[in-house]
Design a protein around this motif. Structure first.
Motif, PDB file in Angstrom:
ATOM      1  N   ILE A   1      -5.734 -12.323 -12.341  1.00  0.00           N
ATOM      2  CA  ILE A   1      -7.254 -11.017 -12.308  1.00  0.00           C
ATOM      3  C   ILE A   1      -7.281 -10.832 -10.515  1.00  0.00           C
ATOM      4  CG2 ILE A   1      -9.742 -11.431 -12.181  1.00  0.00           C
ATOM      5  CD1 ILE A   1      -8.059 -11.821 -14.956  1.00  0.00           C
TER       6      ILE A   1
ATOM      7  N   TYR B   1       0.914  -1.340   0.285  1.00  0.00           N
ATOM      8  CA  TYR B   1      -0.330   0.097   0.106  1.00  0.00           C
ATOM      9  C   TYR B   1       0.919   1.270   0.484  1.00  0.00           C
ATOM     10  CZ  TYR B   1      -3.855  -2.952   1.621  1.00  0.00           C
ATOM     11  OH  TYR B   1      -4.955  -3.798   1.614  1.00  0.00           O
TER      12      TYR B   1
ATOM     13  N   ASN C   1      -8.681  -2.995   4.896  1.00  0.00           N
ATOM     14  CA  ASN C   1      -8.091  -4.520   4.963  1.00  0.00           C
ATOM     15  C   ASN C   1      -8.670  -5.409   6.011  1.00  0.00           C
ATOM     16  OD1 ASN C   1      -4.982  -6.293   4.132  1.00  0.00           O
ATOM     17  ND2 ASN C   1      -6.978  -6.676   3.701  1.00  0.00           N
TER      18      ASN C   1
ATOM     19  N   TYR D   1      -2.804 -15.121   8.013  1.00  0.00           N
ATOM     20  CA  TYR D   1      -1.578 -15.092   8.621  1.00  0.00           C
ATOM     21  C   TYR D   1      -1.754 -14.867  10.510  1.00  0.00           C
ATOM     22  CZ  TYR D   1      -0.598 -13.488   3.850  1.00  0.00           C
ATOM     23  OH  TYR D   1      -1.254 -13.473   2.958  1.00  0.00           O
TER      24      TYR D   1
ATOM     25  N   MET E   1     -12.710  -3.492  -3.022  1.00  0.00           N
ATOM     26  CA  MET E   1     -12.371  -4.334  -4.385  1.00  0.00           C
ATOM     27  C   MET E   1     -11.609  -5.735  -3.808  1.00  0.00           C
ATOM     28  SD  MET E   1      -7.969  -4.592  -3.085  1.00  0.00           S
ATOM     29  CE  MET E   1      -7.446  -5.891  -3.565  1.00  0.00           C
TER      30      MET E   1
ATOM     31  N   TYR F   1      -9.149 -11.434   1.227  1.00  0.00           N
ATOM     32  CA  TYR F   1      -9.777 -12.071   2.157  1.00  0.00           C
ATOM     33  C   TYR F   1     -10.906 -12.609   3.164  1.00  0.00           C
ATOM     34  CZ  TYR F   1      -4.409 -12.366   2.317  1.00  0.00           C
ATOM     35  OH  TYR F   1      -3.163 -12.078   1.845  1.00  0.00           O
TER      36      TYR F   1
END
Ligand SMILES: Cc1ncc(COP(=O)(O)O)c(C=O)c1O
Length: 400
Positions: free
Chosen positions: A248, A128, A171, A325, A234, A207
């Motif tokens: 993609i 980012y 995010n 993660y 997004m 995610y």
């Protein structure tokens, strides 16, 4: 002599790709390295998706397409947003780019002027800030804390916004912390954003499908419809469908922004691979039945890793609600001495020493803007995870 541009000189190479490359190099030299550095699912792209790609090749769907996506894929994406997020987008509000990464970059290039600010909570996905810098903008970081689950607090967002703020990048679930914002937490952030009409929101929902227990995913334009007019929602097929190599990514947002992003693509990449686009139509429209069992598998791995890391001396590993993660703290080891005799002064030292002593590759927290931590990607087999966490326990046990 080659001299890189001033713009590029502001940018660091991706630390996650570098850590993974180093692990591959050591492996090629014959070392028994376990890499927990790469962020990709370890299972294969489902067969129905592969078949759709093969069919596309056979049918000659191998030519240039619309710059920002074939109509069939845009329709499939509209269907996905409606079905899974309750968001209505028309095909003209959809962008398809070569990967989620490219979606974000195209949005930044399409919208930022020099000096424009982009609010980014830390720890952030490595790309980012540098994408913002490449596009001429300035990242403004908001530190989060492990105690609040690495989630940005509404008051901290409020304090970071200035008249120059153009975007907030959200995010959830997060790479690298796995933090996932509940609907109520998004509500709190939305209340701040509603008061600042100059701020747009880029929500990176990559995610979305990897959430655990009874956590329910929500995205901000759904939580606060007033933000729909200034939100780029997004997403992509990379993580949910194990399609990282197909490149993609996609987004839904206001038509003028989508048009501007297509203009960027028209003079840079042109369209994403036609074959990958047809494969993605199948990914989004085809059977979704493997997604939930897959998330369950990741949840089991999360539990294994969190439990083993919390048994390592000097580590503290919170339990995240999503992604693949964990982001443990190494605070208890800073200022101590590694088995090699070298000092552990920061999280980068920890990661380097761990790789040298135990051949386990992880990514240090400074790469994600928040120290002293490190990131483990647990998208690998249980056997490798047990082996790696055992080695981490041994390493930490030998720190003096
Ligand atoms: C949070 C986040 N956003 C975007 C991306 C980029 O995805 P893609 O591989 O589709 O470019 C990744 C990939 O690691 C990611 O972790």
């Amino acid at each position: 002599m080659f001299v890189q541009s001033a713009q590029l000189a502001r940018v660091k190479p991706s630390a996650t790709l570098a850590a993974d490359a180093k692990a591959r190099e050591l492996k090629a030299q014959g070392k028994d390295v376990i890499s927990l550095a790469a962020g990709e699912p370890d299972f294969d792209t489902p067969d129905n998706i592969k078949e759709a790609a093969i069919r596309a090749i056979r049918d000659g769907k191998t030519k240039y397409t619309n710059v920002d996506g074939i109509p069939e894929l845009k329709e499939a994406i509209c269907g996905k947003f409606k079905r899974e997020n309750g968001l209505s987008y028309a095909p003209a509000q959809i962008n398809v780019s070569p990967g989620g990464k490219a979606v974000i970059y195209n949005a930044m290039v399409a919208s930022l002027n020099p000096g424009d600010e982009v609010v980014i909570p830390t720890p952030y996905w490595v790309s980012y800030p540098d994408m913002v810098r490449l596009a001429g903008g300035e990242p403004r970081f908001v530190a989060t804390r492990a105690e609040t689950g690495f989630k940005m607090q509404a008051a901290d967002l409020e304090a970071a916004i200035t008249p120059r703020t153009k975007w907030l990048i959200l995010n959830s679930p997060s790479n690298p912390s796995g933090a996932a914002y509940s609907r109520a937490e998004l509500r709190g952030l939305a209340d701040v954003l509603v008061r600042h009409p100059q701020v747009w929101v880029l929500t990176d929902d990559m995610y979305e499908h990897l959430v655990f227990g009874d956590f329910e995913f929500a995205t901000i334009a759904q939580v606060e419809p007033a933000l729909y007019e200034r939100t780029l929602t997004m997403n992509g097929v990379s993580k949910a469908y194990a399609m990282t190599g197909w490149r993609i990514g996609y987004a839904g947002g206001p038509e003028p922004l989508i048009k501007a992003m297509a203009k960027v693509m028209s003079q840079t990449t042109s369209n994403p691979s036609s074959i990958s686009q047809w494969a993605s139509v199948e990914a989004l429209n085809g059977p979704q039945s493997f997604i939930k069992p897959n998330a369950k598998l990741f949840e089991e791995r999360r539990d294994l890793v969190v439990s083993m890391l919390n048994q390592a001396k000097g580590l503290h590993c919170p339990t995240p609600a999503g992604a693949f993660y964990v982001y443990p703290s190494v605070e208890g080891l800073i200022g101590k001495t590694a088995p090699s005799g070298k000092a552990i002064g920061c999280d980068e030292d920890f990661a380097n020493e761990l790789l040298d002593s135990e051949s386990v590759a992880v990514v240090f927290g400074a790469a994600f803007g928040l120290s002293p931590f490190f990131r483990i990607s647990y998208a690998t087999s249980n056997a490798s995870l047990e082996d790696a966490c055992g080695r981490i326990q041994r390493f930490c046990g030998q720190v003096r």
